[in-house]
Scaffold this motif. Structure first.
Motif, PDB file in Angstrom:
ATOM      1  N   ASP A 240      -2.497   1.940  -0.571  1.00 60.36           N
ATOM      2  CA  ASP A 240      -3.214   0.891  -1.286  1.00 60.36           C
ATOM      3  C   ASP A 240      -2.244  -0.154  -1.838  1.00 60.36           C
ATOM      4  N   SER A 241      -1.046   0.263  -2.247  1.00 57.96           N
ATOM      5  CA  SER A 241      -0.031  -0.650  -2.774  1.00 57.96           C
ATOM      6  C   SER A 241       1.333  -0.183  -2.294  1.00 57.96           C
ATOM      7  N   MET A 242       1.990  -0.982  -1.476  1.00 58.38           N
ATOM      8  CA  MET A 242       3.309  -0.606  -0.958  1.00 58.38           C
ATOM      9  C   MET A 242       4.323  -0.420  -2.086  1.00 58.38           C
ATOM     10  N   GLU A 243       4.330  -1.352  -3.020  1.00 54.27           N
ATOM     11  CA  GLU A 243       5.303  -1.308  -4.105  1.00 54.27           C
ATOM     12  C   GLU A 243       5.121  -0.067  -4.961  1.00 54.27           C
ATOM     13  N   ALA A 244       3.880   0.268  -5.262  1.00 53.07           N
ATOM     14  CA  ALA A 244       3.627   1.408  -6.139  1.00 53.07           C
ATOM     15  C   ALA A 244       3.808   2.737  -5.418  1.00 53.07           C
ATOM     16  N   ILE A 245       3.372   2.812  -4.166  1.00 52.58           N
ATOM     17  CA  ILE A 245       3.347   4.089  -3.477  1.00 52.58           C
ATOM     18  C   ILE A 245       4.743   4.656  -3.271  1.00 52.58           C
ATOM     19  N   VAL A 246       5.735   3.783  -3.031  1.00 48.26           N
ATOM     20  CA  VAL A 246       7.100   4.278  -2.791  1.00 48.26           C
ATOM     21  C   VAL A 246       7.798   4.664  -4.093  1.00 48.26           C
ATOM     22  N   LYS A 247       7.218   4.280  -5.227  1.00 44.24           N
ATOM     23  CA  LYS A 247       7.796   4.630  -6.518  1.00 44.24           C
ATOM     24  C   LYS A 247       7.094   5.816  -7.177  1.00 44.24           C
ATOM     25  N   GLU A 248       5.824   6.035  -6.839  1.00 37.14           N
ATOM     26  CA  GLU A 248       5.030   7.008  -7.587  1.00 37.14           C
ATOM     27  C   GLU A 248       4.461   8.160  -6.779  1.00 37.14           C
ATOM     28  N   SER A 249       4.200   7.975  -5.500  1.00 38.27           N
ATOM     29  CA  SER A 249       3.531   9.014  -4.723  1.00 38.27           C
ATOM     30  C   SER A 249       4.512  10.093  -4.290  1.00 38.27           C
ATOM     31  N   GLY A 250       4.320  11.311  -4.804  1.00 36.89           N
ATOM     32  CA  GLY A 250       5.169  12.416  -4.401  1.00 36.89           C
ATOM     33  C   GLY A 250       5.051  12.725  -2.923  1.00 36.89           C
ATOM     34  N   ASP A 251       3.842  12.565  -2.357  1.00 34.84           N
ATOM     35  CA  ASP A 251       3.669  12.803  -0.921  1.00 34.84           C
ATOM     36  C   ASP A 251       4.582  11.905  -0.094  1.00 34.84           C
ATOM     37  N   VAL A 252       4.686  10.641  -0.475  1.00 36.53           N
ATOM     38  CA  VAL A 252       5.519   9.685   0.248  1.00 36.53           C
ATOM     39  C   VAL A 252       7.000   9.916  -0.048  1.00 36.53           C
ATOM     40  N   ILE A 253       7.324  10.049  -1.325  1.00 37.47           N
ATOM     41  CA  ILE A 253       8.723  10.165  -1.729  1.00 37.47           C
ATOM     42  C   ILE A 253       9.356  11.445  -1.199  1.00 37.47           C
ATOM     43  N   LEU A 254       8.689  12.582  -1.355  1.00 37.56           N
ATOM     44  CA  LEU A 254       9.286  13.867  -0.989  1.00 37.56           C
ATOM     45  C   LEU A 254       9.319  14.096   0.516  1.00 37.56           C
ATOM     46  N   SER A 255       8.434  13.436   1.248  1.00 34.58           N
ATOM     47  CA  SER A 255       8.442  13.565   2.707  1.00 34.58           C
ATOM     48  C   SER A 255       9.374  12.553   3.369  1.00 34.58           C
ATOM     49  N   LYS A 256       9.807  11.556   2.560  1.00 38.09           N
ATOM     50  CA  LYS A 256      10.721  10.513   3.052  1.00 38.09           C
ATOM     51  C   LYS A 256      10.107   9.677   4.179  1.00 38.09           C
ATOM     52  N   VAL A 257       8.792   9.495   4.128  1.00 35.99           N
ATOM     53  CA  VAL A 257       8.117   8.635   5.098  1.00 35.99           C
ATOM     54  C   VAL A 257       8.505   7.180   4.855  1.00 35.99           C
ATOM     55  N   LYS A 258       8.810   6.456   5.903  1.00 35.23           N
ATOM     56  CA  LYS A 258       9.258   5.068   5.768  1.00 35.23           C
ATOM     57  C   LYS A 258       8.236   4.051   6.269  1.00 35.23           C
ATOM     58  N   ASN A 259       7.493   4.392   7.302  1.00 37.79           N
ATOM     59  CA  ASN A 259       6.547   3.440   7.898  1.00 37.79           C
ATOM     60  C   ASN A 259       5.182   3.570   7.232  1.00 37.79           C
ATOM     61  N   LEU A 260       4.824   2.549   6.458  1.00 37.58           N
ATOM     62  CA  LEU A 260       3.551   2.524   5.749  1.00 37.58           C
ATOM     63  C   LEU A 260       2.806   1.245   6.112  1.00 37.58           C
ATOM     64  N   TYR A 261       1.471   1.301   6.059  1.00 35.06           N
ATOM     65  CA  TYR A 261       0.660   0.171   6.475  1.00 35.06           C
ATOM     66  C   TYR A 261      -0.453  -0.083   5.471  1.00 35.06           C
ATOM     67  N   TYR A 262      -0.890  -1.347   5.382  1.00 37.42           N
ATOM     68  CA  TYR A 262      -2.122  -1.667   4.677  1.00 37.42           C
ATOM     69  C   TYR A 262      -3.304  -1.358   5.591  1.00 37.42           C
ATOM     70  N   ILE A 263      -4.456  -1.081   5.003  1.00 38.76           N
ATOM     71  CA  ILE A 263      -5.579  -0.659   5.838  1.00 38.76           C
ATOM     72  C   ILE A 263      -6.141  -1.776   6.709  1.00 38.76           C
ATOM     73  N   GLU A 264      -5.776  -3.021   6.449  1.00 42.46           N
ATOM     74  CA  GLU A 264      -6.292  -4.081   7.307  1.00 42.46           C
ATOM     75  C   GLU A 264      -5.556  -4.120   8.647  1.00 42.46           C
ATOM     76  N   LYS A 265      -4.427  -3.399   8.749  1.00 41.50           N
ATOM     77  CA  LYS A 265      -3.710  -3.309  10.009  1.00 41.50           C
ATOM     78  C   LYS A 265      -4.125  -2.042  10.741  1.00 41.50           C
ATOM     79  N   SER A 266      -4.301  -2.144  12.047  1.00 40.41           N
ATOM     80  CA  SER A 266      -4.702  -0.990  12.837  1.00 40.41           C
ATOM     81  C   SER A 266      -3.489  -0.415  13.548  1.00 40.41           C
ATOM     82  N   GLN A 267      -3.150   0.826  13.205  1.00 41.54           N
ATOM     83  CA  GLN A 267      -2.041   1.523  13.839  1.00 41.54           C
ATOM     84  C   GLN A 267      -2.563   2.895  14.285  1.00 41.54           C
ATOM     85  N   ASP A 268      -2.953   2.988  15.553  1.00 39.69           N
ATOM     86  CA  ASP A 268      -3.550   4.227  16.041  1.00 39.69           C
ATOM     87  C   ASP A 268      -2.562   5.378  15.964  1.00 39.69           C
ATOM     88  N   GLY A 269      -3.034   6.539  15.552  1.00 39.58           N
ATOM     89  CA  GLY A 269      -2.215   7.730  15.502  1.00 39.58           C
ATOM     90  C   GLY A 269      -3.093   8.952  15.624  1.00 39.58           C
TER      91      GLY A 269
END
Length: 277
Positions: A240-269
């Motif tokens: 929902d917020s790139m700036e906030a998610i990399v500072k606050e989300s333990g799921d993102v921080i602890l997994s060291k995920v780097k590629n994040l997207y806003y929901i208006e972009k379509s990235q099939d997976g």
């Protein structure tokens, strides 16, 4: 001095509906993702820990569409006879700074978060999704059930909680299936909601089927983690917020995920995750 409107929780419950809220949240997502061009000024929220009582306080300011607001939310996960979340929103005129309203925020917080998940799910999940699994038995579990079932026709809804009696009680209230394990709840599910306050993963990669959509709601601190790091690294992750998610989300921080997207972009997976705060 102009009188300040005081809007109670009962009034919010009476007038705030998902049918009206979901389109508003969808529009706000689009505006926020455009940054300054979208007219939204929303700094990363400030968190004050209350370590003695296993709690925290969040302060969330925002300027948008001629109004300035600040929401203050407290979260005390060990509360027994009180809600775990308590909140108020102060609303000011963005042109002159005059206070216009003080609004009870518990229902708004619960419905806003669920509506954000609903918008992401509507855009990102498969249209033929039939099974919903909810991990958690608190306020967000209930609000996500009510919100998601308002826009999807599920054939089955499953609920799991660390305390099975709580899962049974909520499942009885909502006419769902209680599950004794998280694995039982999510195996074969099309849409999964994790709404816990866990510090260790409750959702494992090997349990999630290809094509599933996951809404990660509960890992709102850098040390909390609901989703298996392997799951995070093998999914397409939206935020929902790139700036906030990399500072606050333990799921993102602890997994060291780097590629994040806003929901208006379509990235099939093969698996899609929406992380929100």
């Amino acid at each position: 001095m102009q009188a300040v409107a005081v809007i109670s929780e009962e009034t919010v419950k009476r007038f705030l509906t998902y049918s009206e809220l979901i389109p508003i949240i969808s529009s706000a997502f689009g505006q926020f993702s455009r940054g300054q061009d979208g007219g939204v000024v929303q700094p990363v929220r400030m968190m004050v820990p209350v370590q003695k009582h296993n709690g925290m306080c969040y302060v969330m300011p925002c300027l948008y569409d001629g109004y300035f607001s600040t929401k203050i939310v407290t979260f005390f996960k060990d509360n027994v006879d009180l809600p775990s979340h308590n909140a108020y929103i102060s609303l000011f005129d963005g042109t002159n700074g005059a206070m216009r309203a003080l609004i009870a925020g518990e229902t708004i917080t619960a419905k806003r978060t669920a509506a954000m998940s609903a918008v992401a799910t509507k855009f990102l999940a498969r249209s033929n999704s039939k099974i919903l699994a909810i991990l958690g038995t608190g306020t967000q579990a209930r609000s996500h059930f009510l919100c998601l079932t308002s826009i999807f026709s599920f054939e089955e809804v499953r609920i799991w909680g660390r305390t099975f009696s709580k899962a049974e009680a909520l499942a009885k209230e909502l006419s769902c299936k209680p599950c004794e394990s998280a694995e039982e709840a999510v195996r074969g599910a099309d849409i999964i909601v994790t709404a816990t306050s866990s510090s260790t993963p409750v959702l494992k990669y090997e349990w999630v089927k290809p094509g599933a959509h996951v809404n990660g709601v509960g890992a709102c601190r850098s040390t909390w983690q609901e989703l298996d790091p392997e799951l995070m690294r093998n999914a397409t992750v939206y935020a929902d917020s790139m700036e906030a998610i990399v500072k606050e989300s333990g799921d993102v921080i602890l997994s060291k995920v780097k590629n994040l997207y806003y929901i208006e972009k379509s990235q099939d997976g093969p698996i899609v995750i929406f992380e929100l705060l």
